[in-house]
Structures are given as C-alpha cells and as structure tokens.
Enzyme design. Structure first.
Site, mmCIF file in Angstrom:
data_model
loop_
_atom_site.group_PDB
_atom_site.id
_atom_site.type_symbol
_atom_site.label_atom_id
_atom_site.label_comp_id
_atom_site.label_asym_id
_atom_site.label_seq_id
_atom_site.Cartn_x
_atom_site.Cartn_y
_atom_site.Cartn_z
ATOM 1 N N ASP A 22 0.865 -1.171 0.000
ATOM 2 C CA ASP A 22 0.000 0.000 0.000
ATOM 3 C C ASP A 22 0.911 1.234 0.000
ATOM 4 O OD1 ASP A 22 -2.334 1.616 0.370
ATOM 5 O OD2 ASP A 22 -1.885 1.683 2.515
ATOM 6 N N ARG A 23 0.411 2.361 -0.516
ATOM 7 C CA ARG A 23 1.264 3.555 -0.571
ATOM 8 C C ARG A 23 1.108 4.448 0.668
ATOM 9 N NH1 ARG A 23 0.280 8.585 -4.639
ATOM 10 N NH2 ARG A 23 -0.935 9.224 -2.814
ATOM 11 N N ASP A 24 -0.122 4.932 0.850
ATOM 12 C CA ASP A 24 -0.340 5.956 1.875
ATOM 13 C C ASP A 24 -0.384 5.325 3.264
ATOM 14 O OD1 ASP A 24 -0.501 7.774 -0.221
ATOM 15 O OD2 ASP A 24 -2.672 7.558 -0.388
ATOM 16 N N ASP A 30 0.571 9.413 5.419
ATOM 17 C CA ASP A 30 -0.776 9.540 4.878
ATOM 18 C C ASP A 30 -1.288 10.955 5.103
ATOM 19 O OD1 ASP A 30 -3.344 9.285 4.000
ATOM 20 O OD2 ASP A 30 -3.718 7.391 5.019
ATOM 21 N N CYS A 103 -6.582 2.185 -7.902
ATOM 22 C CA CYS A 103 -8.009 2.354 -8.165
ATOM 23 C C CYS A 103 -8.331 3.838 -8.102
ATOM 24 C CB CYS A 103 -8.840 1.594 -7.135
ATOM 25 S SG CYS A 103 -10.591 2.080 -7.180
ATOM 26 N N HIS A 105 -11.335 5.138 -8.516
ATOM 27 C CA HIS A 105 -12.795 5.300 -8.460
ATOM 28 C C HIS A 105 -13.287 5.732 -7.079
ATOM 29 C CE1 HIS A 105 -11.945 2.092 -11.582
ATOM 30 N NE2 HIS A 105 -12.477 3.078 -12.278
ATOM 31 N N ARG A 114 -11.384 -1.416 -6.211
ATOM 32 C CA ARG A 114 -11.155 -0.737 -4.940
ATOM 33 C C ARG A 114 -10.902 -1.787 -3.863
ATOM 34 N NH1 ARG A 114 -11.713 3.930 -1.972
ATOM 35 N NH2 ARG A 114 -12.701 3.712 0.071
ATOM 36 N N LYS A 115 -9.731 -1.733 -3.227
ATOM 37 C CA LYS A 115 -9.443 -2.678 -2.159
ATOM 38 C C LYS A 115 -10.569 -2.609 -1.127
ATOM 39 C CE LYS A 115 -5.402 -0.683 -1.457
ATOM 40 N NZ LYS A 115 -4.111 -0.306 -0.859
ATOM 41 N N ASP A 140 -1.824 -0.671 5.941
ATOM 42 C CA ASP A 140 -2.134 -0.032 7.230
ATOM 43 C C ASP A 140 -3.617 -0.062 7.535
ATOM 44 O OD1 ASP A 140 -2.719 1.912 5.231
ATOM 45 O OD2 ASP A 140 -2.558 3.511 6.724
HETATM 46 MG MG MG Z 1 -2.962 3.165 3.453
HETATM 47 ZN ZN ZN Z 2 -11.648 0.993 -8.854
#
Ligand code: MG
Ligand code: ZN
Length: 206
Positions: A22-24, A30, A103, A105, A114-115, A140
């Site tokens: 994950d990035r943020d 974040d 994602c 959206h 979308r996770k 996270d």
């Molecule tokens: Mg995150």
């Molecule tokens: Zn999506």
C-alpha cells in the site's frame, strides 16, 4: 483500474516472491487525498527497506486506492505528479517500484478494483507472476489485509498511518497466524519477513 507503472518482462519465468505495498501510510505519510508533490514524505527507513527486499529477490508492486480522483478532489495528472515525486525521492535511496496499480474510483462507483476487491491484483497478474506462499502484502488498513488474505499472501500490518486503529480489529478478525504479522513500520515488516526461514539464505547472500 489503472496502471501507473506496468512491470515489463516480469510475467515470464518462475513465480517468485512479490512484496505488495500500500502507498499511503506505508511508504509515505498519509495526508488525506494527497495531491501536492511537495507534501510527499517517505517514511523513515522505507527506501533502504525496499532495497533490502529487492536484494532478497522480491519484486515490489504498489497497490493503492486513490478515490480522491473519482471524488473529483484531484486529477489523474495530480496523482501522476505525486508519483513522479515519490519515484524521484525513492531513487535517491536506490529504491523503486517494479509495478504500481491503483483504483481511481469513488467508493460508490461499483468498480472491481477498490481494495479489498481483487481488481488491482488481477491487473498486476497480467505483468507479474508470483508465488503466494513467498509473497506478502503490507498495509495499514483492514481493507489492505483483506485483499492480501483472499489472495493467499502473507500479511503485514504496519502501525504507521491507520495501523494503530486497525490493529485490534485485525487481531480480532484473525487469530495469531504464521503469515500475519504486525510491525511498527515497513522497515520492521521487511526485516521480519526476510528473517523467515524461506528467505534466510537469500537475505544472507545479499
Ligand atoms: Mg494506506
Ligand atoms: Zn476501482
């Protein structure tokens, strides 16, 4: 779903270990709906940890929900500018992503990416082959871990970002498990993963 960086030439050969990030709240601090490249802040130790993971044979693939695009808070171009800044900052540590899928959206868009839905991993599977028993997802939030668990990946929850709030929910949801760990941050998660018996040899040789 959308691709910021597609892995090239990674889909051939034996399936190996992939570290999905994950990035943020995992790679960078974040900031809600980050759209300003100047606000990109890599979490301490993350660049070096990504280098350690690559040296141990992992490909590193980002998977990120960016609903701020679908909500109209920022544009695809803004997202691209943030990613370019992140890539440049990581490069100063010799670190980089091998692929990055996101994602764009809004939550009510009914998308499949979308996770915790699996679309981002489906997209990544067009470019990468991985062995789930050797591959991990670091996130996270519960939605990150739900995605990873459904795909049979090892799971690491980090306490940066939303991790502190997520920890009790994760511990309630899943009993202690050899493929579920909680770490203070990504560097600690990478160290814990690389210390496992299946990676010990590669870790020592790098
Ligand atoms: Mg995150
Ligand atoms: Zn999506």
């Amino acid at each position: 779903m959308a691709v910021w960086l597609a892995g090239t030439g990674q889909a051939e050969g034996p399936a190996g270990p992939v570290l999905f990030l994950d990035r943020d709240g995992v790679v960078i601090r974040d900031c809600d709906y980050l759209a300003d490249p100047a606000a990109v802040e890599i979490i301490a130790g993350v660049g070096a940890a990504m280098v350690r993971a690559r040296a141990a044979g992992f490909r590193i693939v980002g998977v990120s929900n960016q609903s701020g695009i679908g909500r109209g808070y920022f544009t695809e171009d803004d997202f691209g500018a943030v990613m370019a800044r992140l890539a440049a900052d990581l490069d100063r540590f010799g670190a980089r992503f091998d692929g990055f899928y996101y994602c764009p959206h809004a939550p009510d868009a009914g998308c499949a990416c979308r996770k915790p839905l699996a679309g981002l991993l489906t997209e990544a599977a067009a470019d990468f082959r991985w062995d789930p028993s050797l591959s991990w997802l670091v996130g996270d939030k519960m939605s990150d871990l739900e995605l990873g668990r459904a795909a049979g990946l090892g799971l690491a929850l980090v306490r940066t970002g939303y991790g502190v709030a997520a920890e009790s929910a994760v511990r309630k949801r899943w009993p202690a498990d050899r493929r579920l760990l909680v770490a203070d941050d990504l560097p600690a998660a990478v160290d814990a993963i690389l210390a496992r018996p299946e990676f010990a040899a590669d870790g020592k040789s790098s």
